[in-house]
Every structure is written in C-alpha cells, then in structure tokens.
Write a protein that holds these residues in place. Sequence first.
Motif, PDB file in Angstrom:
ATOM      1  N   ILE A 106      52.445  34.117   5.209  1.00 46.18           N
ATOM      2  CA  ILE A 106      52.199  33.061   4.220  1.00 46.18           C
ATOM      3  C   ILE A 106      52.603  33.540   2.828  1.00 46.18           C
ATOM      4  O   ILE A 106      53.169  32.785   2.024  1.00 46.18           O
ATOM      5  CB  ILE A 106      50.719  32.632   4.257  1.00 46.18           C
ATOM      6  CG1 ILE A 106      50.417  31.915   5.582  1.00 46.18           C
ATOM      7  CG2 ILE A 106      50.378  31.733   3.079  1.00 46.18           C
ATOM      8  CD1 ILE A 106      48.960  31.608   5.805  1.00 46.18           C
ATOM      9  N   GLY A 107      52.321  34.815   2.544  1.00 44.28           N
ATOM     10  CA  GLY A 107      52.737  35.379   1.261  1.00 44.28           C
ATOM     11  C   GLY A 107      54.241  35.326   1.067  1.00 44.28           C
ATOM     12  O   GLY A 107      54.736  35.009  -0.024  1.00 44.28           O
ATOM     13  N   LEU A 108      55.000  35.613   2.127  1.00 39.13           N
ATOM     14  CA  LEU A 108      56.460  35.528   2.039  1.00 39.13           C
ATOM     15  C   LEU A 108      56.927  34.090   1.827  1.00 39.13           C
ATOM     16  O   LEU A 108      57.930  33.846   1.146  1.00 39.13           O
ATOM     17  CB  LEU A 108      57.086  36.104   3.314  1.00 39.13           C
ATOM     18  CG  LEU A 108      57.007  37.630   3.461  1.00 39.13           C
ATOM     19  CD1 LEU A 108      57.551  38.058   4.821  1.00 39.13           C
ATOM     20  CD2 LEU A 108      57.783  38.325   2.335  1.00 39.13           C
ATOM     21  N   CYS A 109      56.197  33.141   2.394  1.00 42.73           N
ATOM     22  CA  CYS A 109      56.532  31.725   2.167  1.00 42.73           C
ATOM     23  C   CYS A 109      56.350  31.353   0.700  1.00 42.73           C
ATOM     24  O   CYS A 109      57.190  30.650   0.112  1.00 42.73           O
ATOM     25  CB  CYS A 109      55.671  30.832   3.058  1.00 42.73           C
ATOM     26  SG  CYS A 109      56.056  30.935   4.814  1.00 42.73           S
ATOM     27  N   TRP A 110      55.232  31.808   0.105  1.00 40.15           N
ATOM     28  CA  TRP A 110      55.038  31.568  -1.334  1.00 40.15           C
ATOM     29  C   TRP A 110      56.183  32.193  -2.125  1.00 40.15           C
ATOM     30  O   TRP A 110      56.734  31.571  -3.037  1.00 40.15           O
ATOM     31  CB  TRP A 110      53.713  32.168  -1.805  1.00 40.15           C
ATOM     32  CG  TRP A 110      52.474  31.509  -1.311  1.00 40.15           C
ATOM     33  CD1 TRP A 110      51.518  32.078  -0.519  1.00 40.15           C
ATOM     34  CD2 TRP A 110      52.015  30.178  -1.578  1.00 40.15           C
ATOM     35  NE1 TRP A 110      50.506  31.183  -0.266  1.00 40.15           N
ATOM     36  CE2 TRP A 110      50.779  30.013  -0.903  1.00 40.15           C
ATOM     37  CE3 TRP A 110      52.527  29.112  -2.303  1.00 40.15           C
ATOM     38  CZ2 TRP A 110      50.049  28.826  -0.941  1.00 40.15           C
ATOM     39  CZ3 TRP A 110      51.800  27.917  -2.349  1.00 40.15           C
ATOM     40  CH2 TRP A 110      50.582  27.792  -1.677  1.00 40.15           C
ATOM     41  N   LEU A 111      56.543  33.443  -1.779  1.00 39.21           N
ATOM     42  CA  LEU A 111      57.593  34.150  -2.513  1.00 39.21           C
ATOM     43  C   LEU A 111      58.930  33.435  -2.386  1.00 39.21           C
ATOM     44  O   LEU A 111      59.678  33.318  -3.371  1.00 39.21           O
ATOM     45  CB  LEU A 111      57.703  35.591  -1.986  1.00 39.21           C
ATOM     46  CG  LEU A 111      58.691  36.499  -2.718  1.00 39.21           C
ATOM     47  CD1 LEU A 111      58.290  36.662  -4.178  1.00 39.21           C
ATOM     48  CD2 LEU A 111      58.769  37.871  -2.035  1.00 39.21           C
ATOM     49  N   ALA A 112      59.233  32.945  -1.192  1.00 41.61           N
ATOM     50  CA  ALA A 112      60.487  32.212  -0.992  1.00 41.61           C
ATOM     51  C   ALA A 112      60.517  30.953  -1.844  1.00 41.61           C
ATOM     52  O   ALA A 112      61.564  30.590  -2.415  1.00 41.61           O
ATOM     53  CB  ALA A 112      60.652  31.869   0.491  1.00 41.61           C
ATOM     54  N   TRP A 113      59.378  30.270  -1.924  1.00 40.32           N
ATOM     55  CA  TRP A 113      59.304  29.067  -2.771  1.00 40.32           C
ATOM     56  C   TRP A 113      59.566  29.421  -4.232  1.00 40.32           C
ATOM     57  O   TRP A 113      60.331  28.748  -4.932  1.00 40.32           O
ATOM     58  CB  TRP A 113      57.943  28.409  -2.598  1.00 40.32           C
ATOM     59  CG  TRP A 113      57.722  27.222  -3.479  1.00 40.32           C
ATOM     60  CD1 TRP A 113      58.612  26.238  -3.785  1.00 40.32           C
ATOM     61  CD2 TRP A 113      56.514  26.890  -4.185  1.00 40.32           C
ATOM     62  NE1 TRP A 113      58.040  25.304  -4.627  1.00 40.32           N
ATOM     63  CE2 TRP A 113      56.757  25.678  -4.881  1.00 40.32           C
ATOM     64  CE3 TRP A 113      55.250  27.485  -4.268  1.00 40.32           C
ATOM     65  CZ2 TRP A 113      55.781  25.073  -5.665  1.00 40.32           C
ATOM     66  CZ3 TRP A 113      54.283  26.866  -5.049  1.00 40.32           C
ATOM     67  CH2 TRP A 113      54.543  25.682  -5.739  1.00 40.32           C
ATOM     68  N   PHE A 114      58.934  30.504  -4.700  1.00 37.26           N
ATOM     69  CA  PHE A 114      59.086  30.888  -6.094  1.00 37.26           C
ATOM     70  C   PHE A 114      60.528  31.305  -6.417  1.00 37.26           C
ATOM     71  O   PHE A 114      61.038  31.002  -7.498  1.00 37.26           O
ATOM     72  CB  PHE A 114      58.149  32.056  -6.432  1.00 37.26           C
ATOM     73  CG  PHE A 114      56.687  31.729  -6.281  1.00 37.26           C
ATOM     74  CD1 PHE A 114      56.231  30.445  -6.449  1.00 37.26           C
ATOM     75  CD2 PHE A 114      55.766  32.734  -5.968  1.00 37.26           C
ATOM     76  CE1 PHE A 114      54.875  30.131  -6.306  1.00 37.26           C
ATOM     77  CE2 PHE A 114      54.430  32.433  -5.823  1.00 37.26           C
ATOM     78  CZ  PHE A 114      53.979  31.142  -6.005  1.00 37.26           C
TER      79      PHE A 114
END
Length: 332
Positions: free
Chosen positions: A316-324
């Motif tokens: 989930i953290g990587l998903c946030w990072l990809a969005w950012f």
Amino acid sequence: MSKADLIRSTRFRKERETDWLRLEELVARAERDGLQRMDFAEARDLAALYRQATSSLAIAREISLDQALLNYLEALTARAYLSVYAPQERLGGLFSKFFSQSAPQAIRRSWLFIAIGFLSMGLGVLVGYQLYLENPAWYQVFMPAELASGRGPSSTTEELRQVIYNNSPSTSGLGAFATTLFSHNTRIAIFIFGLGVFLCAPAIVLTFYNGLILGAFYALHVEHGLGVDVGGWLSIHGVTEISAICIACGGGLQLGTAVLFPGNKTRKQALYHAGRDAAKLALVAAVMLIAAAFLEGFMRQLVQDVAVRYTLGWGIGLCWLAWFILGGKARS
C-alpha cells in the motif's frame, strides 16, 4: 434628471432592451444548468450579448444615464461575466482533478518539507528506541496511556504476543477501536499542520515526539524477541499513518517557512502563496489517515500471517508513492 435626459435614457433602453432580456435569459439558464448543457448557438449568443452589454454599460456611464439603468447593466454584466469566464467545474470534476493532478503535483513541489517531516520522525524513532534500551522507564514517559492499552515493560512476552496475534477479534470492538485511533491520529495531524505556522519548530517537535513513541514501542517488543512480529503488525497501518503525519508536518513547515522567510513578498502574500500547496498536503494527509484507520481497525487483526502483513503494508505504501510520483505528471 431633465426631461431631455429622461427621453434619451428611455430611447437608449428601448433600442437595446430586447438584447438585454435575451442575455438575462441565457445567464439564468447558465446559472441553473451550467454552460456545458447549452448548445453551441446559445453559448455563442451568450458571449456576443455579454460583449454588447458591456459596450452599452460603457456608453451609459459616458453619457450619464439614470442610476437605475446603470445598476441594472452592472448587475447583468457581472452575472454574464461569471457565466462566460468563471470555471464551470462541477464537484465531481474538482475531486477528480484533485486526486489525478493537484494533490500529487503539490506533493512533488513540497518534497523538501515532507523530507524534513520524515527526518524528524526517523530521528524520534531512533532516539526513543535507544533511550528505552538504556532505561525502560522512558516508556512510561513517552507513551500515552490510551495508546499503551496496558502494554509496558512489565508485560510478559506472551501478553505482547497475544495482542499481535489476536485471531478472534470482535467486529464491533474493532470498529470502536478504529474510530478511537482515527480520532487520535487526526488530532495529531491537525496539531502538527496547524502549529507549523508558528515558525516551524512546534511541528518538528511534535513529529519528533511521535517518533519517540514509536521507537519506545518497538524497542519494548524487540526486548521480548518480537521485533519482526510487531514490525509486521505495525506495517499494515503504520506505513500509511506515519507517512500521513510526515506529510502534514511538511504542510505545516511550508506555512512556517513563509512566515520566517517571505522573500520579496509581504508575509501575508507569502503565507497565501504557500497555503495553496500546504492545504492540499493537509487534505492528502486526511485521506491517508482515513485509510490508515480502516487498516488499523480491521485489516491489522484480520490478517495474521507476518509475511502477508509486511506485503500488505508496504505494498500500500508503494501505491501511495506511485501516486505521488506519477500522478498528474503529464500536465505538470
């Protein structure tokens, strides 16, 4: 007003009143239904009649016609201006634009402030961890009673393990717990963001203090041989929650920096300029805290496998990072 002026005003109105009434009708429709629902001919007429009305207003002012007519034309042209030139975005479009463009672009522009937030949190974790290992009494100093939930240096390994691997949670209990945690985390983020405007220091200190809590909590479990287990337990919600707090800190630091270093602007202007991105960071943090509350109150206890916990939390953290990193990049 003289009789001649009255005749001139009446003639002026009579020659143009049909166009004004048509413009008023189109403006009312644009205000009610939106410009997008008007056909091409109506939108074209709206723009053309708006230009004619502004010309009529300029003439009316020049020849000093009666005040009632001036007031009518000023109100009509103001409404027409908003219909023609104001953004026609609906609420759904604003949400879509925020999540697809505005929010990730603001995150990227604010990367330095967010990095300072993560640094403050990381230093707090390190200091809290080391202080606990030197003297477990620090745990009671750092940890609020409502978050400790009875856990402390006097807890046994089995007691700590039971909390980490409670595989029969009450659904209603989890819901209440999620509500409590969401309330706590939201207060922390609001304080960090809001206090940042006071010359940055309070936001950094409060973020550092949250790191102390986390460091002492982790050290408690490491001392009992449960470091890997509690790491997975925390990962499910902690990656999102800690990131949200650091992003809120970054927003607060932006406001504080604008007050400290306004540059060529006045402090009011600098604060207004910085506040546009800072407010977006606060909204992103709020969204992440909502997600963290769900993960903390439900998924953390429903998922019992350590590897799955790590995978879920950091995934989930990587998903946030990809969005950012990728969000809104095509239109940056």
